[in-house]
Structure formats: C-alpha cells, structure tokens
Write an enzyme that holds these catalytic residues in place. Structure first.
Site, PDB file in Angstrom:
ATOM      1  CD  GLU A  24      15.453  25.092 -35.475  1.00  0.00           C
ATOM      2  OE1 GLU A  24      15.530  26.318 -35.260  1.00  0.00           O
ATOM      3  OE2 GLU A  24      16.138  24.505 -36.328  1.00  0.00           O
ATOM      4  CE  LYS A  85      19.882  32.853 -35.652  1.00  0.00           C
ATOM      5  NZ  LYS A  85      20.704  33.326 -36.769  1.00  0.00           N
ATOM      6  CB  VAL A 105      20.491  23.825 -34.160  1.00  0.00           C
ATOM      7  CG1 VAL A 105      21.201  22.523 -33.787  1.00  0.00           C
ATOM      8  CG2 VAL A 105      19.571  23.611 -35.360  1.00  0.00           C
ATOM      9  CG  ASP A 137      28.390  34.017 -40.126  1.00  0.00           C
ATOM     10  OD1 ASP A 137      28.128  33.250 -39.173  1.00  0.00           O
ATOM     11  OD2 ASP A 137      27.512  34.671 -40.723  1.00  0.00           O
ATOM     12  CB  SER A 139      26.278  28.171 -37.053  1.00  0.00           C
ATOM     13  OG  SER A 139      25.259  27.928 -36.117  1.00  0.00           O
ATOM     14  CB  ALA A 140      26.921  29.001 -31.590  1.00  0.00           C
ATOM     15  CG  ASP A 141      23.312  25.685 -34.919  1.00  0.00           C
ATOM     16  OD1 ASP A 141      23.006  26.312 -33.886  1.00  0.00           O
ATOM     17  OD2 ASP A 141      22.621  25.698 -35.966  1.00  0.00           O
ATOM     18  CE  LYS A 158      17.375  26.150 -46.444  1.00  0.00           C
ATOM     19  NZ  LYS A 158      16.885  26.499 -45.130  1.00  0.00           N
TER      20      LYS A 158
END
Ligand code: PSU
Ligand code: MN
Length: 305
Positions: A24, A85, A105, A137, A139-141, A158
C-alpha cells in the site's frame, strides 16, 4: 475497464509468472515522515525481491492506477504534501478527476485484485476505533477483507483501535483471521496479547491453500494473516499505552474526525515516541513482506491449487 499502469518490473513478472506481492502507499504518505517513509518503502521492496518475488506498490498518480512504482515515482509520492488518502469510497472519484492519492488497505486490495495479485503486505490494518459505539468509526478495511479475495499480511492491530471489537466485526463479516506461528492475536507493537486469534497456521503453504480453498468454496473475500513483530523489535505495552492515550486525547481535543483520525494518531505517536515507534514499525513491515512473499511463492506451487 480502468487501464492499469504496470511498472516495468511488475509487467515482466506478470509475463514470466513470477510471484507478486502488493504494497500500500498510505503507509508512505500518511504513516511515516519523509525521508524515512521512502527508505522503508525501498527496504520492504528489496525484502520481497530477496525472497524471490516482485513488489508492486500501488497508488493513483495523475488519474492513473499504478501497479508498481519506479524509484522516481516512489520518491515523489513520499515527498508530496497533502496527498489524498484513498479508501474504497474515494478511488473512482480520484481516477475520474485525474487526481493523485495513496491507497489504504481497502483500496490496495481492490487494485491488487484487479491486477490479479493475491497477496499484500502492510503494517497494521484499519479497524474499529475506541469509542466507535459513539463515533461509528469503523474502517472500510474490514468490509473489504470480507469481499475482495486478497490475503493481507499485517502485524495485528494497533492499540489506537478497539482490538476486541475489531475481531468481532471480522468474525461477523466472515473474515478468516489467522495468527502466524502462535495462538495469540499479535498486538502490533508486541507479539502477544490477551486475545486468542480465531485461527492459527504455522506454514505459508497452509495459508496459500486456505486462500485457494476459500475461492473454491465460492466465498468472495480474503484473509487476514496476523504476523507477530520480531522479538528484538517489540515495545512493551506499558511504554506505549500512555502515549496512545495522549494521542487519542489530543485527537479529541483537536476535533479530528473521519478519515483524518488514523493519520493523526499515527503522526502523534511518531512524535511522542521520538521515532522509537518507527523502528518497530520498520521491523514489522519488513517481517510481513517476507512472509507475504513466501505465501505468494506457495500460491505458484501447483500443490496449493
Ligand atoms: N494502521 C496502521 N498503519 C497504517 C494505517 C493503519 O497501523 O498505515 C493506514 C492503512 O493504510 C489503513 C488505513 O488501511 O490507515 C486505515 O484508515 P481508516 O482507519 O481511516 O480506514
Ligand atoms: Mn475511520
């Protein structure tokens, strides 16, 4: 069809049937400062070549979706300020308007899949943020892993994330989460955590077979391989917890929201550890690249298919 722009090295690998590992670019533009970002990007690419595969760093440059960047493109991207981003939601608009952006990602998985690349190495994935019950919130990952057939090698998640909730969402979405060589789900900076990973595999060939089997079952998504950081590079939880808490408090105070949250936290953690976090980050990304190359090579092995 969107025309993909292949680097000379990746075009050759496609022709020769050499194993390819996607990388990425958000980690370069939003995850690390210049010049370390480009140095790390080069090291990671070299690790993949040393393992017998070819690296394909993915980014959108002036409206073109690049699969593999040459050294000038990599350096320019690493030096650019204010690069967009790109996640799943942003990629088409960026290409359509001739923009430049770094892929997360999720976006890297989409591009890798279009290019027929099955394995992708990174540092950490996006996930469910702490306080997501209020902020929503997520992530779309995570949803990308559920729908795009790419095996992603990361060092776990993390502690800027709520790791338990992240694992719950991955389970709901039907994403295989495979710890490599241990039972515990690794916690990015440290090898262990109090959480057991849903699956464990000790051999890259098994991971390759599971990737192929998933497709054979008609299941559309990918897999998350959680590869523990090398022992020598670990940072004790006690050392980082207060730093992460400070970074999070700063983000709240500054009113950071949406897609700026993750880059803000990564940047703050870097500043607050005076680069110590970067050392660990470099070690784990390189370790992930090496494992990803082994999986990609196994996928070339007829026994995996
Ligand atoms: N987590 C990390 N390092 C990173 C990222 C996340 O430890 O570099 C980057 C990746 O590109 C990831 C993205 O896909 O941030 C997730 O952003 P968001 O949480 O906004 O989906
Ligand atoms: Mn988010």
């Amino acid at each position: 069809m969107i025309p993909l722009t292949y680097s000379a090295e990746v075009a050759r690998a496609r022709k020769d049937g050499t194993a390819i590992v996607a990388l990425e670019s958000t980690i370069i533009t939003h995850g690390m400062p210049y010049p370390q970002n480009v140095e790390v990007a080069r090291l990671v690419e070299a690790d993949i070549r040393a393992a017998g595969a070819v690296p394909a760093t993915i980014a959108v440059l002036d409206g073109a979706l690049h699969i593999g960047l040459d050294d000038d493109q990599l350096t320019k991207l690493a030096q650019s300020k204010g690069v967009a981003k790109l996640s799943r939601a942003d990629m088409a608009a960026c290409i359509a308007t001739g923009g430049t952006g770094a892929t997360t990602v999720a976006a890297t998985m989409i591009a890798a899949h279009l290019a027929g690349i099955a394995v992708f190495a990174t540092g950490g994935i996006g996930g469910v943020h702490k306080g997501a019950e209020n902020s929503f919130d997520i992530s779309a990952d995570l949803m990308e892993l559920a729908q795009t057939a790419v095996t992603v090698v990361a060092a776990g998640a993390k502690a800027i994330l709520d790791v338990e909730k992240t694992l719950e969402v991955l389970e709901t979405q039907g994403v295989p989460v495979i710890a490599y060589g241990q039972d515990a789900f690794p916690a990015f900076w440290s090898r262990g955590s109090k959480l057991k990973a849903p699956l464990r595999m000790d051999d890259p060939a098994q991971i390759a077979r599971a990737h192929v089997t998933r497709a054979a079952l008609g299941l559309p998504g990918g897999q998350l391989v959680a590869n523990p950081i090398p022992e020598a590079a670990e940072i004790p939880v006690a050392e980082l917890s207060p730093i992460i808490a400070t970074a999070q408090a700063d983000a709240t105070r500054a009113g950071i929201s949406g897609k700026s949250v993750t880059p803000y936290l990564l940047q703050r953690i870097f500043e607050l550890t005076e680069g110590r976090s970067l050392e660990a980050n470099i070690a784990l990304v390189r370790n992930n690249a090496q494992l990803a190359a082994k999986i990609a090579l196994e996928l070339r092995n007829p026994d995996a298919n």
